[in-house]
Write a protein that holds these residues in place. Structure first.
Motif, PDB file in Angstrom:
ATOM      1  N   ILE A   1       4.876   7.490   1.469  1.00  0.00           N
ATOM      2  CA  ILE A   1       3.533   7.893   1.965  1.00  0.00           C
ATOM      3  C   ILE A   1       3.491   7.993   3.511  1.00  0.00           C
ATOM      4  O   ILE A   1       3.152   9.053   4.133  1.00  0.00           O
ATOM      5  CB  ILE A   1       2.245   6.946   1.420  1.00  0.00           C
ATOM      6  CG1 ILE A   1       2.283   6.857  -0.121  1.00  0.00           C
ATOM      7  CG2 ILE A   1       0.969   7.269   2.027  1.00  0.00           C
ATOM      8  CD1 ILE A   1       1.286   5.809  -0.651  1.00  0.00           C
ATOM      9  N   ARG A   2       3.928   6.939   4.059  1.00  0.00           N
ATOM     10  CA  ARG A   2       4.039   7.090   5.308  1.00  0.00           C
ATOM     11  C   ARG A   2       5.000   8.128   5.909  1.00  0.00           C
ATOM     12  O   ARG A   2       4.694   8.804   7.026  1.00  0.00           O
ATOM     13  CB  ARG A   2       4.483   5.769   6.199  1.00  0.00           C
ATOM     14  CG  ARG A   2       3.413   4.816   6.038  1.00  0.00           C
ATOM     15  CD  ARG A   2       4.086   3.327   6.373  1.00  0.00           C
ATOM     16  NE  ARG A   2       2.908   2.336   6.480  1.00  0.00           N
ATOM     17  CZ  ARG A   2       2.209   1.597   5.507  1.00  0.00           C
ATOM     18  NH1 ARG A   2       2.514   2.049   4.100  1.00  0.00           N
ATOM     19  NH2 ARG A   2       1.218   0.740   5.925  1.00  0.00           N
ATOM     20  N   CYS A  61       5.504  10.991   4.396  1.00  0.00           N
ATOM     21  CA  CYS A  61       5.101  12.171   4.191  1.00  0.00           C
ATOM     22  C   CYS A  61       3.888  12.425   5.530  1.00  0.00           C
ATOM     23  O   CYS A  61       3.960  13.667   6.123  1.00  0.00           O
ATOM     24  CB  CYS A  61       4.183  12.420   3.172  1.00  0.00           C
ATOM     25  SG  CYS A  61       5.322  12.594   1.433  1.00  0.00           S
ATOM     26  N   ARG A  62       3.242  11.571   5.651  1.00  0.00           N
ATOM     27  CA  ARG A  62       2.369  11.629   6.886  1.00  0.00           C
ATOM     28  C   ARG A  62       2.929  11.899   8.249  1.00  0.00           C
ATOM     29  O   ARG A  62       2.686  12.693   9.219  1.00  0.00           O
ATOM     30  CB  ARG A  62       1.462  10.264   7.075  1.00  0.00           C
ATOM     31  CG  ARG A  62       0.345  10.233   8.017  1.00  0.00           C
ATOM     32  CD  ARG A  62      -0.020   8.778   7.933  1.00  0.00           C
ATOM     33  NE  ARG A  62      -0.556   8.185   6.751  1.00  0.00           N
ATOM     34  CZ  ARG A  62      -0.403   7.126   6.460  1.00  0.00           C
ATOM     35  NH1 ARG A  62      -0.103   6.360   7.080  1.00  0.00           N
ATOM     36  NH2 ARG A  62      -0.734   6.572   5.160  1.00  0.00           N
ATOM     37  N   ASP A  95       0.752  -1.161  -0.057  1.00  0.00           N
ATOM     38  CA  ASP A  95      -0.067   0.000   0.036  1.00  0.00           C
ATOM     39  C   ASP A  95       0.778   1.259   0.005  1.00  0.00           C
ATOM     40  O   ASP A  95       0.476   2.348   0.149  1.00  0.00           O
ATOM     41  CB  ASP A  95      -0.877  -0.135   1.156  1.00  0.00           C
ATOM     42  CG  ASP A  95      -0.277   0.029   2.546  1.00  0.00           C
ATOM     43  OD1 ASP A  95       1.022   0.106   2.499  1.00  0.00           O
ATOM     44  OD2 ASP A  95      -1.020   0.289   3.711  1.00  0.00           O
ATOM     45  N   ASP A  96       2.141   1.169  -0.136  1.00  0.00           N
ATOM     46  CA  ASP A  96       3.273   2.395  -0.029  1.00  0.00           C
ATOM     47  C   ASP A  96       4.235   1.789  -1.077  1.00  0.00           C
ATOM     48  O   ASP A  96       5.294   1.270  -0.688  1.00  0.00           O
ATOM     49  CB  ASP A  96       3.603   2.346   1.181  1.00  0.00           C
ATOM     50  CG  ASP A  96       4.110   3.817   1.567  1.00  0.00           C
ATOM     51  OD1 ASP A  96       4.666   4.725   0.660  1.00  0.00           O
ATOM     52  OD2 ASP A  96       4.188   4.292   2.626  1.00  0.00           O
TER      53      ASP A  96
END
Length: 199
Positions: free
Chosen positions: A185-186, A188-189, A174-175
């Motif tokens: 993605i994680r 950036c979060r 999922d990334d």
């Protein structure tokens, strides 16, 4: 001329990996690189998932101690074959043995990420697990691949971003950048949560 956004804190990547450095550069944020002085030896009986999480946090904390005002990223990846950790092979013989073991099997690449800021007390850890299904590989295919790419600094002895993709049947994640070594993605979060501004 594009507007420049003042970042509240410097960003430091606690890693010697050129792959992570290249991935982080995609975000367009200025950052420094500091090598973490972290012993990567697995603890007795430590599961690959737990090892990756522990090392990512240890690397981020070690570098944050040197840069207490910075937001620090630590990351670690452990290839998990039937619950056994596979590290970076380091040489041709070990890479050959790893690929023979992974032939026809599903390997979970446990990519852990930690973001730490000592000054603010911020600390988050997350894990991006990537399921990779290897084709049944002949010794000739393994040898041709290793001669061509020499992926001896990669956990699991294969670079999906290069010719290693030809060794695979499927990747489930999922990334998308997690398999290369840094789940963006994680990342950036977690950087947003730590107070940095991203586009």
């Amino acid at each position: 001329m594009p507007e420049t956004i003042e970042q509240p804190r410097p960003l430091v990547l606690g890693s010697t990996s050129r792959y992570r450095r290249e991935l982080l550069a995609r975000l367009g944020l200025p950052f420094e690189v500091t090598a973490p002085a972290t012993d990567e030896t697995p603890l007795p009986g430590e599961a690959p998932r737990a090892l990756a999480l522990r090392l990512a946090l240890a690397k981020a904390r070690a570098v944050a101690a040197q840069h207490p005002g910075a937001v620090v990223i630590g990351s670690d990846q452990v290839a998990d074959l039937d619950g056994q950790p596979l590290g970076k092979p380091g040489n041709h013989e070990r890479a050959t043995a790893q690929l023979r073991r992974m032939s026809g099997k599903t390997v979970i690449f446990q990519t852990a990420l930690a973001v730490v800021c000592q000054a603010t007390g911020f600390e988050q850890v997350d894990l991006a697990a990537v399921c990779v299904r290897f084709r049944a590989l002949s010794d000739a295919e393994i040898e041709r691949y290793l001669q061509a790419e020499q992926p001896y600094d990669c956990a699991g002895s294969a670079k999906s971003e290069g010719l290693g993709i030809a060794l695979l049947d499927a990747i489930d994640s999922d990334d998308p950048t997690a398999l290369i070594g840094l789940p963006l993605i994680r990342t950036c979060r977690m950087l947003r949560a730590a107070g940095l501004v991203l586009p």
